[in-house]
Design a protein around this motif. Structure first.
Motif, short mmCIF file in Angstrom:
data_model
loop_
_atom_site.label_atom_id
_atom_site.label_comp_id
_atom_site.label_asym_id
_atom_site.label_seq_id
_atom_site.Cartn_x
_atom_site.Cartn_y
_atom_site.Cartn_z
N GLN A 412 -96.19 -2.22 -54.18
CA GLN A 412 -96.98 -3.39 -54.77
C GLN A 412 -96.05 -4.09 -55.96
O GLN A 412 -96.26 -5.38 -55.76
N HIS A 413 -95.20 -3.59 -56.43
CA HIS A 413 -94.20 -4.40 -57.34
C HIS A 413 -93.25 -5.07 -56.61
O HIS A 413 -92.91 -6.11 -57.15
N PHE A 415 -93.70 -6.56 -53.86
CA PHE A 415 -94.69 -7.63 -53.38
C PHE A 415 -94.74 -8.70 -54.25
O PHE A 415 -95.15 -9.84 -53.81
N GLU A 416 -94.52 -8.30 -55.66
CA GLU A 416 -94.73 -9.54 -56.62
C GLU A 416 -93.45 -10.24 -57.18
O GLU A 416 -92.57 -9.52 -57.40
N PRO A 417 -93.47 -11.45 -57.39
CA PRO A 417 -92.33 -12.00 -58.08
C PRO A 417 -92.38 -11.90 -59.34
O PRO A 417 -93.07 -11.32 -60.12
N VAL A 418 -91.00 -12.01 -59.91
CA VAL A 418 -90.66 -11.77 -61.34
C VAL A 418 -90.43 -13.22 -61.70
O VAL A 418 -89.53 -13.94 -61.22
N ASP A 419 -91.27 -13.46 -62.71
CA ASP A 419 -91.24 -14.81 -63.26
C ASP A 419 -90.26 -15.11 -64.20
O ASP A 419 -90.10 -14.09 -65.05
N ALA A 444 -90.53 -12.76 -54.33
CA ALA A 444 -91.43 -11.55 -54.02
C ALA A 444 -90.64 -11.04 -52.69
O ALA A 444 -90.53 -11.95 -51.81
N GLY A 445 -90.67 -9.66 -52.52
CA GLY A 445 -90.27 -9.24 -51.40
C GLY A 445 -88.84 -9.28 -51.29
O GLY A 445 -88.16 -8.76 -50.07
N SER A 528 -86.14 -2.18 -53.48
CA SER A 528 -86.80 -3.57 -54.06
C SER A 528 -85.69 -3.92 -55.40
O SER A 528 -85.31 -3.12 -56.16
N VAL A 529 -85.61 -5.34 -55.44
CA VAL A 529 -84.66 -5.85 -56.51
C VAL A 529 -85.41 -5.97 -57.62
O VAL A 529 -84.83 -5.65 -58.90
N SER A 530 -86.62 -6.26 -57.57
CA SER A 530 -87.50 -6.42 -58.85
C SER A 530 -87.93 -4.96 -59.46
O SER A 530 -87.72 -5.07 -60.59
N CYS A 531 -87.70 -4.15 -58.84
CA CYS A 531 -88.04 -2.73 -59.29
C CYS A 531 -86.59 -2.47 -60.31
O CYS A 531 -86.90 -1.85 -61.13
N LYS A 532 -85.30 -2.74 -59.38
CA LYS A 532 -84.15 -2.52 -60.16
C LYS A 532 -84.02 -3.39 -61.28
O LYS A 532 -83.51 -2.68 -62.46
#
Length: 553
Positions: A412-413, A415-419, A444-445, A528-532
């Motif tokens: 889920q995280h 799949f979401e973009p980081v603004d 995202a992704g 995931s890059v956003s999780c990192k």
């Protein structure tokens, strides 16, 4: 609070989690006061199972739990990164105060050291917006790939399988990670109607408690995905039906009360009591016949119904499931697109739009318990499915449930973009950027190969940034974070307490980045890059919170 105390506490936690970190990490065995054994390699479960007396240790674990609540992953990496950051912070402060100290007494030096420590941690806060976000946007994003194909956020089974297998490998080990990752992909694609929508993932994560059933005493390989919903109550009355059926949901007893709330019923004889009971029985019969005429075959109730209601339900061929949890019933109503009814008056005046349409209704035996299994039609992009998670003992069952839920949160995280809010910063060479508005920092992704790719790339660009920066504080913080992030791949490639393997990998990656501009020959699994990114931000915030503590009371 002395930095040495913080490091000692963090390193104690680090010594525990590093034993189960990485692809070759082992399991941790806990013995509870009840004699029950817990075998796990899930970092969050390991940390939460510890009996921690020191408030700083509990604070760190709370920070880890908060982070995992957002991303579903990263507990062990959090501790490794925090420990390395605190060690680097201590070395940086000691180096700075050694050459500038003007105090010759212990208390004066301690105060000066504390002030220097808080100054560096304040620089870490501005580091995120002025340095880290710039490097992510301008450089790391050039190396990422996407989980999605096309503009409709569609994903393939191979890519979802790659990111889920990497996740489960760190959570439960190599034995069952392939099976659980394939089952997680199967559950995801069946629920999302093969479209891979992010909003469907949000629904799954929000209602996972009601979308899964834990079964103890069976091997993990017995876990499976079922169509429809499993309500964790058995049928009080079951009448077999074929084909589609209509469902009524109620939240109050169907049998009318003898008197309304707030009023008193005065009975002067047994005849009046018998007459009242006869009137109630006829009223119930009237309601149940009304439901039968409207082809209702299933009654779902959040409260216990009377024996008179159950008797007439059996006569009318209506199955009954009662005492259903409010959350389960709420999810059913949401997916069915209806609202529950309460009073007998509402039932007698109900319309077809107040009834849910079910595909099937049957009992299902899961372990030692029998539950109601109901099939529902698709609602938008969501196709109702549930997952059955098995384990031979309670501890392993709970571990599978926790890992499965965490994997969905991680996805889920991802799949979401980081603004990225509007801001001003510096590019890699130190020149000023315009007041430029960029809506998205990480698409995202966005994913990278596992095995330290994110850390190696971030280390390289932070070192490069520090070389070109003219500000001493920026140089210090960039070098501090650049060295700290390497503690994660150092533990991944640590073999028999030596750094030889890590140094070989680090040298090869550095040469690839400098010569080819990318990391070649990476593993096939993804993360995931956003999780990192969220992991690093959470650790920076935790480190500052720890350092700014003045005293413990």
């Amino acid at each position: 609070l002395d930095i040495d105390t913080l490091i000692q506490i963090a390193e104690t936690l680090e010594s525990i989690v590093c034993q189960c970190f990485g692809p070759n990490g082992g399991q941790v065995l806990f013995t509870k006061a009840t004699g029950e054994l817990l075998v796990t390699r899930d970092g969050k479960r390991v940390l939460n199972s510890l009996l921690l007396d020191h408030p700083i240790a509990r604070m760190i674990v709370d920070c880890v739990s908060a982070h995992c609540g957002v991303t579903g992953d990263g507990a062990k990496s959090f501790i490794l990164l925090l420990s390395a950051l605190l060690r680097g912070l201590q070395a940086s402060v000691d180096k700075g105060t050694a050459g500038q100290s003007t105090c010759h007494n212990f208390l004066g030096r301690a105060k000066q050291r504390s002030e220097e420590m808080k100054h560096v941690t304040d620089c870490l806060l501005t580091f995120q917006t002025q340095v880290l976000n710039q490097i992510i946007r301008q450089h790391l994003n050039q190396h990422v790939t996407s989980l999605f194909t096309g503009d409709q956020m569609t994903v393939t089974n191979d890519k979802i399988g790659s990111i889920m297998e990497a996740y489960f490998c760190g959570k439960i080990g190599n034995v069952h990670c392939k099976f659980l990752s394939e089952m997680a992909c199967d559950f995801f694609f069946k629920c999302t109607c093969d479209r891979g929508r992010g909003q469907t993932l949000n629904l799954i994560c929000r209602h996972f408690l009601d979308l899964h059933t834990a079964v103890k005493g069976f091997p993990i390989g017995s876990s499976r995905v079922l169509e429809g919903l499993v309500l964790h109550r058995d049928f009080t009355v079951y009448c077999q039906t074929d084909g589609q059926l209509k469902v009524l949901v109620v939240t109050e007893p169907i049998q009318p009360p003898l008197s309304d709330a707030g009023t008193t019923l005065l009975l002067r004889s047994n005849f009046q009591l018998q007459s009242s009971n006869i009137w109630i029985a006829k009223r119930v019969e009237e309601i149940m016949n009304f439901l039968q005429q409207n082809q209702v075959k299933l009654l779902l109730s959040s409260v216990k119904q009377s024996d008179v209601v159950l008797y007439h339900a059996q006569l009318c061929g209506i199955s009954v499931v009662q005492c259903i949890e409010a959350d389960e019933l709420s999810l059913f109503c949401y997916l069915a697109g209806i609202a529950p009814l309460s009073s007998p008056w509402d039932i007698l005046h109900s319309r077809d739009t107040d009834l849910a349409n079910a595909v099937f209704c049957k009992p299902v035996l899961l372990g030692a318990h029998r539950y109601a299994h109901i099939g529902l039609m698709n609602r938008g992009d969501f196709s109702p499915h549930c997952v059955i998670l098995c384990g031979p003992i309670p501890g392993l069952t709970e571990q599978c449930v926790s890992a499965f839920h965490g994997g969905l949160k991680m996805l889920q995280h991802a799949f979401e973009p980081v603004d990225l809010c509007q801001g001003q910063g510096l590019d890699i060479r130190g020149s000023a950027l315009t007041q430029e508005h960029a809506d998205v920092l990480i698409e995202a992704g966005s994913v990278l190969p596992v095995g330290g790719s994110f850390e190696f790339l971030l280390h390289h660009y932070l070192r490069l940034y520090a070389q070109h920066s003219l500000q001493p504080e920026v140089k210090t913080t960039c070098s501090l974070v650049a060295d700290a992030v390497l503690n994660i791949p150092r533990n991944i490639y640590n073999t028999k307490s030596t750094n030889r393997h890590f140094l070989q990998v680090y040298t090869k990656v550095r040469n690839d980045i400098q010569s080819k501009g990318c990391i070649s020959d990476g593993p096939g699994l993804l993360e995931s890059v956003s999780c990192k990114y969220q992991l690093l931000v959470s650790v920076l915030q935790c480190a500052r919170s720890l350092v700014t503590i003045d005293s413990l009371i």
